[in-house]
Design a protein around this motif. Structure first.
Motif, PDB file in Angstrom:
ATOM      1  N   ALA A 179      78.648 -14.279  52.770  1.00  0.00           N
ATOM      2  CA  ALA A 179      78.619 -14.817  54.131  1.00  0.00           C
ATOM      3  C   ALA A 179      77.194 -15.099  54.602  1.00  0.00           C
ATOM      4  O   ALA A 179      76.906 -16.162  55.146  1.00  0.00           O
ATOM      5  N   LYS A 180      76.278 -14.140  54.364  1.00  0.00           N
ATOM      6  CA  LYS A 180      74.927 -14.281  54.919  1.00  0.00           C
ATOM      7  C   LYS A 180      73.813 -14.115  53.881  1.00  0.00           C
ATOM      8  O   LYS A 180      72.649 -14.259  54.220  1.00  0.00           O
ATOM      9  N   GLY A 181      74.137 -13.794  52.639  1.00  0.00           N
ATOM     10  CA  GLY A 181      73.128 -13.755  51.582  1.00  0.00           C
ATOM     11  C   GLY A 181      72.856 -12.399  50.987  1.00  0.00           C
ATOM     12  O   GLY A 181      72.531 -12.290  49.801  1.00  0.00           O
ATOM     13  N   GLY A 182      72.977 -11.331  51.783  1.00  0.00           N
ATOM     14  CA  GLY A 182      72.608 -10.005  51.296  1.00  0.00           C
ATOM     15  C   GLY A 182      73.498  -9.510  50.173  1.00  0.00           C
ATOM     16  O   GLY A 182      73.013  -9.002  49.146  1.00  0.00           O
ATOM     17  N   GLY A 183      74.789  -9.627  50.341  1.00  0.00           N
ATOM     18  CA  GLY A 183      75.728  -9.195  49.308  1.00  0.00           C
ATOM     19  C   GLY A 183      75.585 -10.003  48.040  1.00  0.00           C
ATOM     20  O   GLY A 183      75.667  -9.473  46.929  1.00  0.00           O
TER      21      GLY A 183
END
Length: 376
Positions: free
Chosen positions: A73-77
């Motif tokens: 969703a936002k890059g971290g995972g």
């Protein structure tokens, strides 16, 4: 091996360059609702939390002979999963800011450049949203802009043009319009049909007052009779008698849905009149350029979404259904299916009744286009 962080533009280029394998690590509900789809893309969904367990089965279906792009969703995972894949010898990269960034990527394509006029289609790829810039004699008109206004200001600067007019074909339900903000930033005139604003006091110039609006030496005809159906005040723009900016009234693959106002049967009648009376005199040679598309397959060989009106009439069943009762039943039968999420709140933002932060705006817009449902 090095793990490359890529941006949305680089991802788009990879997709168009050839076969690409995407590992999407969002939860299954998010993946099933909205994912990156293209003829060149193969994707698999293995949720991020599955990788928190030391289970080698997570990796058995992943290719070792080509690059894997990891997306969340936002890059971290995605970054975390990419590191795990890298440790196991996979060639891997990840989308740095995830689907949030993909949702905000715009790709401009020139549709026409002749007769002292340049017409650019600006494709917000993840949303299936299309906007336009018409440029002539150093002046520019923007039609159906998204909320990322810097994209349009950048294109105008590259074209050495000043934005003087901003038009919305209708009040959009699945994304936030950038029209009022571009008007504020450029002092250009913002046009929309007053009937679209539900009585709200949004500064605008009423489209219904005009038969024609010129930009440079280009004649932008506001169709003398509006083209309602998707919404009551929907208006199409005819450029140089050749290009129909049809908003959400006519798509490459169908017609705009008339049910978002809760009056599907009533608005279907208006849609019928639009198709068989108000657009009937337009020749088959007119190029239809809509404000949305539903599938990457609608991008033509020239790289933009558009089709000749004659082809649309020929290929789409509902466009050939001249019996009013049958037409209405076909339209109403699809009403209420897959309504755009948050559409009521987005409509309130677009008429100027509500203001939201950029983060809230991004959250409201997440997901695919759901305005084009009547397909062949």
């Amino acid at each position: 091996m090095a793990i490359a962080m890529i941006n949305a533009k680089e991802l788009y280029e990879k997709i168009n360059a050839g076969p690409l394998f995407i590992l999407d690590v969002r939860n299954p509900e998010e993946y099933n609702d909205w994912k990156i789809e293209h003829k060149n893309v193969s994707s698999i969904n293995i949720p991020y939390f599955d990788f928190l367990e030391d289970n080698e089965d997570n990796y058995k279906d992943l290719p070792k002979d080509r690059e894997i792009v990891v997306i969340c969703a936002k890059g971290g995972g995605a970054e975390m999963v990419a590191e795990l894949l890298d440790e196991r010898g996979f060639t891997v990269s990840y989308l740095g800011l995830g689907m949030i960034e993909w949702s905000q990527f715009y790709h401009p394509v020139t549709v026409a450049a002749k007769d002292n006029m340049k017409l650019i289609q600006i494709n917000r790829v993840a949303k299936g949203c299309l906007s336009y810039m018409i440029i002539s004699d150093g002046q520019a008109m923007v039609v159906d802009p998204g909320r990322h206004t810097e994209e349009y200001l950048k294109i105008a600067e590259q074209e050495n043009a000043k934005i003087v007019d901003i038009m919305d074909t209708h009040c959009h339900a699945d994304h936030i319009s950038g029209g009022p903000e571009i008007s504020h930033k450029t002092s250009g005139t913002y046009y929309i049909s007053t009937g679209e604003l539900q009585g709200a006091d949004l500064p605008h110039e009423p489209l219904e007052k005009y038969d024609s609006i010129k930009v440079g030496s280009v004649d932008v005809k506001v169709l003398a009779v509006p083209t309602p159906g998707h919404t009551p005040g929907s208006t199409s723009f005819l450029i140089n008698d050749k290009y129909l900016l049809s908003g959400d009234t006519v798509f490459v693959g169908g017609l705009g849905r008339p049910d978002l106002g809760g009056k599907a049967r009533e608005w279907a009648q208006s849609l019928y009149d639009t198709v068989f009376k108000k657009l009937a005199d337009l020749p088959d040679s007119v190029m239809v350029l809509p404000s949305h598309y539903a599938s990457p397959s609608e991008v033509n060989d020239n790289g933009y979404v558009g089709a000749l009106l004659g082809e649309i009439r020929k290929n789409n069943e509902i466009m050939r259904t001249e019996n009013r009762a049958e037409f209405t039943e076909m339209v109403v039968a699809t009403a209420g299916q897959s309504t755009p999420p948050n559409f009521e709140e987005i409509l309130q933002i677009n008429i100027g009744a509500v203001e939201v932060t950029p983060d809230k705006a991004a959250e409201l817009e997440i997901g695919p286009n759901r305005c084009a449902v009547h397909h062949a």
